[in-house]
Design an enzyme around this catalytic site. Structure first.
Site, PDB file in Angstrom:
ATOM      1  N   ASN A  83      39.875  37.463  45.379  1.00  0.00           N
ATOM      2  CA  ASN A  83      39.169  36.179  45.362  1.00  0.00           C
ATOM      3  C   ASN A  83      40.096  34.972  45.462  1.00  0.00           C
ATOM      4  OD1 ASN A  83      36.604  37.281  45.307  1.00  0.00           O
ATOM      5  ND2 ASN A  83      36.560  37.384  43.079  1.00  0.00           N
ATOM      6  N   ASN A  98      39.954  32.049  41.195  1.00  0.00           N
ATOM      7  CA  ASN A  98      38.937  32.011  42.244  1.00  0.00           C
ATOM      8  C   ASN A  98      38.833  30.673  42.959  1.00  0.00           C
ATOM      9  OD1 ASN A  98      38.500  34.590  41.379  1.00  0.00           O
ATOM     10  ND2 ASN A  98      36.475  34.212  40.553  1.00  0.00           N
ATOM     11  N   TYR A 152      42.260  28.101  38.108  1.00  0.00           N
ATOM     12  CA  TYR A 152      41.829  29.479  37.926  1.00  0.00           C
ATOM     13  C   TYR A 152      41.846  30.180  39.283  1.00  0.00           C
ATOM     14  CZ  TYR A 152      40.745  28.420  33.134  1.00  0.00           C
ATOM     15  OH  TYR A 152      40.865  28.043  31.834  1.00  0.00           O
ATOM     16  N   TYR A 206      45.740  34.770  29.371  1.00  0.00           N
ATOM     17  CA  TYR A 206      45.969  35.527  30.597  1.00  0.00           C
ATOM     18  C   TYR A 206      47.441  35.848  30.839  1.00  0.00           C
ATOM     19  CZ  TYR A 206      41.149  34.184  31.540  1.00  0.00           C
ATOM     20  OH  TYR A 206      39.796  33.996  31.452  1.00  0.00           O
ATOM     21  N   HIS A 261      46.573  40.249  36.765  1.00  0.00           N
ATOM     22  CA  HIS A 261      46.144  39.185  37.678  1.00  0.00           C
ATOM     23  C   HIS A 261      47.143  38.020  37.690  1.00  0.00           C
ATOM     24  CE1 HIS A 261      42.846  38.714  40.342  1.00  0.00           C
ATOM     25  NE2 HIS A 261      42.088  37.897  39.650  1.00  0.00           N
TER      26      HIS A 261
END
Length: 185
Positions: free
Chosen positions: A112, A66, A64, A14, A19
């Site tokens: 989120n 969320n 993470y 990532y 994000h």
């Protein structure tokens, strides 16, 4: 004391995605103020330092995106701070790359990570630095888009955006949220 949280996802795959701009800004803050993220605590990677004469704890949640609220809640409880002492840095698809927006509170706006933080804090009264990552192209899946990398053209804007976010964070701490909004929005 201020808690500065950059949102993102912890795996290497990532790194550099839209994000993970919150993680990237935390890295820039670390570089600017010589703060090391060496503690694995509270479900996050944390580092302590001083910005504008104020003690700060920098945090990259390892839960993470969320589930970011789990980490933020644990850090807040440990340091006994209120939501108004938390600055959250995250991606915003409604802003173009290179632009930031500062807010003192608000809804999750479909994000989120912010939704999780609001839920765990039972409050939306934490400060935010929204970092523009650009709107998804027509027909693109939102999840795929925010997990994509910036184009070479966008990267120049993103580097400037990260510098602005670092300065804005310093201004928020030194002069307050209203002055930061006046200077950076």
């Amino acid at each position: 004391m201020k808690i500065i949280v950059g949102l993102g996802n912890p795996e290497k795959k990532y790194d550099g995605t839209r994000h993970n701009i919150g993680f990237s800004v935390i890295d820039s803050i670390c570089d600017e103020f010589n703060i090391s993220l060496e503690m694995r605590k509270h479900k996050g990677l944390c580092g302590k330092g001083v910005i504008a004469g104020e003690k700060v704890v920098l945090v990259k949640p390892l839960t993470y995106m969320n589930l970011s609220g789990e980490c933020v809640r644990e850090v807040m409880d440990f340091y006994k701070v209120e939501p108004q002492d938390v600055i959250v840095i995250f991606d915003d698809i409604s802003l173009p790359p290179g632009k930031i927006r500062i807010r003192p509170k608000g809804s999750a706006g479909g994000h989120n990570g912010i939704k999780s933080i609001i839920s765990y804090l039972n409050s939306d009264e934490f400060w935010r630095i929204k970092c523009g990552v650009g709107d998804k192209p027509k027909g693109y899946d939102l999840a795929d888009y925010v997990l994509s990398r910036f184009t070479k053209e966008e990267l120049r804007d993103i580097e400037e955006e990260k510098k602005q976010a670092v300065k804005a964070c310093q201004c928020m701490i030194a002069q307050g949220i209203n002055e930061a909004m006046n200077q950076y929005n």
